[in-house]
Every structure is written in structure tokens, then in C-alpha cells.
Design a protein around this motif. Structure first.
Motif, PDB file in Angstrom:
ATOM      1  N   VAL A 141       0.842  -1.196   0.000  1.00 49.33           N
ATOM      2  CA  VAL A 141       0.000   0.000   0.000  1.00 49.33           C
ATOM      3  C   VAL A 141       0.883   1.253   0.000  1.00 49.33           C
ATOM      4  CG1 VAL A 141      -1.674   1.328   1.349  1.00 49.33           C
ATOM      5  CG2 VAL A 141      -1.921  -1.153   1.151  1.00 49.33           C
ATOM      6  N   PHE A 142       1.954   1.196   0.779  1.00 49.58           N
ATOM      7  CA  PHE A 142       2.911   2.296   0.817  1.00 49.58           C
ATOM      8  C   PHE A 142       3.546   2.494  -0.562  1.00 49.58           C
ATOM      9  CE2 PHE A 142       7.562   3.181   1.803  1.00 49.58           C
ATOM     10  CZ  PHE A 142       7.410   4.556   1.745  1.00 49.58           C
ATOM     11  N   GLY A 143       3.989   1.427  -1.195  1.00 47.13           N
ATOM     12  CA  GLY A 143       4.616   1.512  -2.516  1.00 47.13           C
ATOM     13  C   GLY A 143       3.668   2.101  -3.546  1.00 47.13           C
ATOM     14  N   PHE A 144       2.433   1.617  -3.532  1.00 48.44           N
ATOM     15  CA  PHE A 144       1.423   2.094  -4.478  1.00 48.44           C
ATOM     16  C   PHE A 144       1.132   3.585  -4.255  1.00 48.44           C
ATOM     17  CE2 PHE A 144      -3.292   2.669  -4.982  1.00 48.44           C
ATOM     18  CZ  PHE A 144      -3.303   2.738  -6.367  1.00 48.44           C
ATOM     19  N   SER A 145       0.965   3.969  -2.971  1.00 45.73           N
ATOM     20  CA  SER A 145       0.648   5.363  -2.659  1.00 45.73           C
ATOM     21  C   SER A 145       1.800   6.289  -3.019  1.00 45.73           C
ATOM     22  CB  SER A 145       0.316   5.506  -1.165  1.00 45.73           C
ATOM     23  OG  SER A 145      -0.745   4.652  -0.819  1.00 45.73           O
ATOM     24  N   LEU A 146       3.029   5.847  -2.722  1.00 43.89           N
ATOM     25  CA  LEU A 146       4.189   6.686  -3.022  1.00 43.89           C
ATOM     26  C   LEU A 146       4.343   6.847  -4.534  1.00 43.89           C
ATOM     27  CD1 LEU A 146       6.520   8.225  -1.683  1.00 43.89           C
ATOM     28  CD2 LEU A 146       7.910   6.172  -1.883  1.00 43.89           C
ATOM     29  N   MET A 147       4.048   5.782  -5.269  1.00 43.92           N
ATOM     30  CA  MET A 147       4.121   5.865  -6.733  1.00 43.92           C
ATOM     31  C   MET A 147       3.156   6.929  -7.247  1.00 43.92           C
ATOM     32  SD  MET A 147       2.226   4.798  -9.618  1.00 43.92           S
ATOM     33  CE  MET A 147       1.287   3.326  -9.235  1.00 43.92           C
ATOM     34  N   ALA A 204       4.037  14.198  -8.535  1.00 43.82           N
ATOM     35  CA  ALA A 204       5.101  15.186  -8.364  1.00 43.82           C
ATOM     36  C   ALA A 204       6.198  15.050  -9.421  1.00 43.82           C
ATOM     37  CB  ALA A 204       5.702  15.075  -6.963  1.00 43.82           C
ATOM     38  N   GLY A 205       6.137  14.007 -10.223  1.00 45.92           N
ATOM     39  CA  GLY A 205       7.111  13.839 -11.299  1.00 45.92           C
ATOM     40  C   GLY A 205       8.531  13.587 -10.838  1.00 45.92           C
ATOM     41  N   ILE A 240      12.490   8.192 -11.150  1.00 49.97           N
ATOM     42  CA  ILE A 240      12.254   6.854 -10.616  1.00 49.97           C
ATOM     43  C   ILE A 240      13.229   6.501  -9.497  1.00 49.97           C
ATOM     44  CG2 ILE A 240      12.327   4.390 -11.206  1.00 49.97           C
ATOM     45  CD1 ILE A 240      11.253   5.175 -13.957  1.00 49.97           C
ATOM     46  N   PHE A 241      14.519   6.787  -9.719  1.00 47.52           N
ATOM     47  CA  PHE A 241      15.496   6.399  -8.703  1.00 47.52           C
ATOM     48  C   PHE A 241      15.252   7.138  -7.391  1.00 47.52           C
ATOM     49  CE2 PHE A 241      19.532   6.195  -6.472  1.00 47.52           C
ATOM     50  CZ  PHE A 241      19.816   4.843  -6.574  1.00 47.52           C
ATOM     51  N   ALA A 242      14.871   8.413  -7.480  1.00 46.33           N
ATOM     52  CA  ALA A 242      14.600   9.196  -6.266  1.00 46.33           C
ATOM     53  C   ALA A 242      13.430   8.597  -5.492  1.00 46.33           C
ATOM     54  CB  ALA A 242      14.329  10.655  -6.638  1.00 46.33           C
TER      55      ALA A 242
END
Lengths: 262, 275
Positions: free
Chosen positions: A113-119, A126-127, A130-132
Motif C-alpha cells: 500500500v505504501f509503494g502504491f501510494s508513493l508511486m 510530483a514527477g 524513478i530512482f529518487a
């Protein structure tokens, strides 16, 4: 003291350990097999599959990304985690109790859920590169480990030693680096190494954050498995197990493996 | 002399990072699921209105519960034996439990692909022994997912339980034994109740871990045994239905937090040491 254990219980435990270790032995065997398919016991012995890892550019690249990510993410996490853990102990009276809960939050929120939300927020809205986003994701993923393990060694630290140094005229910052930090060094090393392996093995957070051109080793492994089913996967797995062995050696040397049962 | 602001300043970077990059994005995910032209709870009506999605939730709960039950039983008994062993043998057993725990979930799930596959080790062995005439299809079943998940979580349960069991003072066990209790009675009336809060903590870790897992259901369950984690991924990255994916994410989060809060309350009440 020894209350005797029933032989049946001992047999049961032996079976469980066989169940735990067996599959890993199978992977090692399959990685060494001189066949183009996965089999156990190995038929003929070869190291071909290990050299094959480095011939597949996707594995070479994702391996570099994963190690870099684990190193930078963990460093970043310790950089903010050590001061936070220190504050939670040293300034306990002036800080509200809910503050320590903040560092448990990443555990309460399912990783996926964290990964999905952060994506959605970081990469899509916020554009962020990817590495950041991956770096932020991994740093936060391991933050609870860092804070918890460092806290455990701070709990054993006698703060009157620090007070003594300060009262003898040592500046606070110098005191932290020369008195406090050396005393929690074992905890910091163990935190680093546990966080490193967690980041290296992570699937759920990286899943959404990897993108065109940048992936991590576990995600690449998953993708590879869906198309090919050859001993190269087993060879990569063995390499990852070798990292685990190194990690265990460091934990044993710093905190002792018994730390993990606490 | 403690300056009030110093503690805050030291804790600030980590706190702000959690707020911006974890709390805010997760709240945003929650926000996208409410509202819209079809009413505030339309996304949830759609989720629970679909037979397929209800099946996914039901299957995930079932797999997580079975995994938890087996892992707790197997892990606790093994931990009990480990905690009674002394010396070098004990270190070896601890290492044997820690090693899988620190090995990645992809590697550990992959092992079961090799074992349970159509041309896998188990099928080869069964064919060689003449027990079956053609290979069994064991992959992509609920059973294969559960086996791999139990494999994933037993080490965690062993280590958690060993920690709890070691925390029980030897005096209590000696007292029980010297007062004439049999080993079985000591286990039932002394060890087990004292270990209960720790067992609950371990069980919560196993349940939430399996409820929200992705790699294992993906590899061993595939499309056929869709679970919440794999369904979330499919919604978000295959069909690009972000509201649907967010709804799955919210349900996973709410279940996780509810279980953690409820069980930690029960664990605290059951703790005989706290009474």
C-alpha cells in the motif's frame, strides 16, 4: 536446568528444520546442475549458470541498482533515524509519547500500500525521477528497523556518562560523536546490515516504483521467472543467499544472533 | 539542562520524512476512494458488489488465517524445543531459523516453484516411486500458496516464540515441577499462559504479513488464485483503475491496523504479569 523434552517433540522439531533448510539446499543444487532446466539432485556440476548471470545485462544492471539503493537508502535512514532514536531516549520528558508511534507507522501500513501510494504521489503526481522515488521508498521502509535497533542499544547506554562529559566542558556535538556514538556503534552497524538486507530483498515497495529502465534485482527476478525457468534464477538466488550469510556473520559479531529473538 | 527544542529538532527530519512521504501519500490513497459522482461510498459498493472481488477478499482472509494457524502451531512447538536445548546445538538451530528469515521472499517462493512444479522435484519423486502415473498439478492452487506462506512465516514465529519462552523465568518452571506438576501440566498451566501475549504478537505479524503479501501469491497462485496484493497490482498496473486499486489498498490497510490494535489490546489483557 533441563526439563526433559518428549522425544516426539524433538522429532517434530527436526522435521520442521528439515522443512526450513531443505528448499534452500535444493536451490543450491539446482544452481550447480549441468542441465538447462531446474532439477535436484544436480545432474553433473557446473558453474556456468553463475557466469550466465553476468552475461544477462538486465541482471547486471538491476544488481547494481539494488546494491546502490540498499546502501544509499539505509545510510539516509540511519542519518535521520539515529538522531530520532537519540531524541526519543535523551529528550523523553520533553517529547510527546505519540512521537515514537510515528516510527512504527511504516510497519502498520502494508508495504504494498505504501509503494502504491508513493508511486501515485511521488512518481506520477510530483514527477520525481524513478530512482529518487525508489530511494525514498527504501529509506522509509527500513526506518523502523533503524530506529528500533539503535533504540535498543541506546536503552543500554548510561546517559550519565554523557552528562559527565558535558559537565567537564565537552561541547554537546563533540560529546555525541566521541562518547555516545562509539557506545552504540554495535547497534548502528547491526541496524545498517539488517536494513540493508531488507532493502535488498524488498519486493512490495519496489513493485510500483520501478519503471522503464530502472528495476531492482528481486523485481527483475520475478519478471525473469515468468519467461524463463532455467538454473540462472537459482544461481542468482544462491548469490543472494551468500549476502545473507555475510549479513548473519556481521550481526553475530556485533549484537549476537540472539538479538533477533528479542 | 535540556533545551526543549533540541529533542524536536533531532526527531524532526525523520518525522517530517514519514509525514510527507508515507502519511500524506497513504491519506491521498484513502481520499481517492471516497466521493465521486456516484456517491461517497461508490468505490466500496463496487468492490463488495462484485462477486469476483469478494472472492479475492475471502480467499486472502482464508489463506492468511490458515497460514497463521499452521505457523503458530508449528513455530511455537519448535520454539519450545529450541528454548530447552543448550549450547552449540542451540546456536545452530537459531542460525537455521534466522537464515531463511533473512533470505528474500522471491528466493524462498522460487524454491517452492522448483519443488511443486509440473516437472518439479516432488512430481519427479512421486513418479519414480510409482505413487502416481502422471504428474500432479500442485501449483496455482490455494494449497501451494499456503505451503509457501507457512515456509515464509514459520522462522518468524520460531524466533518470536523463542524470545518469549526465554523470558519466562526458570524459577517458575522449577517451582511447578518441584510441586509435582508433570512436564505436560507445567507446559499447559505455566509456560503456555505466560507465552500467550508473545504468541499473539507473532500471530499478528504472520496474519498481516500473509494478508498483504504479493510475491508468494503471484508466483504460486498466479491469476487463478488472485489475492489482495496481486489484485491491487493488477488493478493499478494492468487495468490502470487507480480508484479500484486504492479501494483494495484501503481495505488492506484497515484490516491490518484493526487486527494489530485489537490483538495488542487482547494481548495486554491476557498478560498475567500485568495483573
Amino acid at each position: 536446568m533441563a526439563t526433559r523434552i518428549h522425544p516426539l517433540l524433538v522429532a517434530f522439531a527436526a522435521l520442521v528444520f528439515f522443512f526450513l533448510v531443505g528448499p534452500l539446499v535444493i536451490i543450491v543444487g539446482a544452481a550447480l546442475s549441468d542441465t538447462s532446466f531446474l532439477t535436484f539432485p544436480p545432474q553433473g556440476l557446473t558453474l556456468h549458470w553463475f557466469s550466465n548471470i553476468f552475461e544477462i545485462s538486465a541482471f547486471r544492471e538491476t544488481m547494481t541498482t539494488s546494491f546502490l539503493l540498499a546502501f544509499l537508502g539505509t545510510s539516509l535512514s540511519l542519518l535521520v533515524g539515529i538522531p530520532a532514536a537519540y531524541a526519543l531516549h535523551r529528550h523523553r520528558v520533553t517529547l510527546p509519547t505519540w512521537l515514537s508511534t510515528v516510527f512504527v507507522l511504516p510497519v502498520l501500513i502494508p508495504e504494498i500500500v505504501f509503494g502504491f501510494s508513493l508511486m501515485k504521489s511521488a512518481t506520477a503526481a510530483a514527477g520525481l525521477p524513478i530512482f529518487a522515488s525508489l530511494l525514498i521508498g527504501h529509506a522509509l521502509l527500513v526506518l523502523p528497523y533503524c530506529v528500533r535497533v539503535v533504540s535498543a542499544s541506546l536503552a543500554a547506554f548510561d546517559f550519565s556518562v554523557e552528562e559527565a562529559a558535558v559537565s567537564l566542558g565537552s561541547p554537546p556535538l563533540k560529546t555525541f560523536f566521541t562518547v555516545v556514538l562509539p557506545n552504540i556503534r554495535a547497534g548502528a552497524i547491526a541496524a545498517f546490515i539488517l536494513a540493508f538486507i531488507t532493502s535488498l530483498n524488498d519486493v512490495s515497495v519496489s513493485l510500483f516504483l520501478t519503471g522503464p529502465g530502472i528495476s531492482t534485482l528481486p523485481i527483475q527476478l520475478l519478471a525473469h521467472m515468468e519467461q524463463f525457468f532455467d538454473p540462472t534464477i537459482a544461481a542468482v538466488s544462491v548469490l543472494l543467499m551468500a549476502v545473507t550469510v555475510a549479513v548473519m556473520a556481521v550481526v553475530e559479531a556485533t549484537l549476537g544472533l540472539s538479538f533477533l529473538t528479542k | 539542562m535540556t533545551r526543549r527544542w533540541l529533542g524536536w529538532a533531532l526527531a524532526a527530519p525523520a518525522t517530517i520524512a514519514v509525514a510527507i512521504f508515507l502519511v500524506a501519500p497513504v491519506l491521498a490513497t484513502f481520499a481517492t476512494t471516497f466521493g465521486g459522482p456516484k456517491g461517497a461510498f461508490a468505490a466500496y459498493a463496487a468492490f463488495f458488489g462484485s462477486g469476483f472481488r469478494r472472492t479475492v477478499l475471502y480467499r486472502t482472509t482464508e489463506v492468511a488465517l490458515i497460514t497463521t494457524a499452521i505457523s503458530v502451531f508449528v513455530g511455537f512447538i519448535t520454539a519450545y524445543v529450541v528454548s530447552r536445548v543448550r549450547g552449540k546445538a542451540k546456536s545452530i538451530l537459531i542460525i537455521a531459523a534466522v537464515f531463511p528469515l533473512l533470505t528474500g521472499v522471491v528466493v524462498r517462493s522460487f524454491a517452492w516453484l522448483v519443488i511443486l512444479g509440473k516437472n518439479g522435484i516432488l512430481n519427479t519423486a512421486l513418479l519414480d516411486l510409482g505413487l502416481v502415473s502422471e504428474p500432479l498439478s500442485m501449483l496455482y492452487t490455494e494449497g501451494s500458496v499456503i505451503v509457501a506462506m507457512v515456509y515464509l512465516f514459520v522462522p518468524l514465529m520460531i524466533l518470536t516464540s523463542v524470545g518469549v519462552l526465554e523470558g519466562i523465568p526458570d524459577d517458575l518452571i522449577q517451582a511447578s515441577t518441584s510441586l509435582g506438576a508433570s512436564p505436560a501440566a507445567t507446559f499447559r498451566q505455566v509456560v503456555f499462559p505466560l507465552a500467550m501475549p508473545g504468541i499473539i504478537v507473532g500471530a499478528v505479524l504472520v496474519f498481516t504479513g500473509s494478508f498483504t503479501s504479493y510475491a508468494t501469491p503471484q508466483l504460486l497462485g498466479g491469476e487463478r488464485q488472485m489475492m489482495m496484493g496481486t489484485f491491487l497490482y493488477q488493478r493499478a498496473m494492468v487495468t490502470f483503475d487507480w480508484v479500484g486499486a486504492s479501494t483494495v489498498a484501503v481495505i488492506m490497510t484497515v484490516v491490518t491496523i484493526a487486527i494489530v490494535l485489537l490483538m495488542s489490546r487482547i494481548a495486554r489483557r491476557l498478560n498475567p504479569a500485568a495483573v
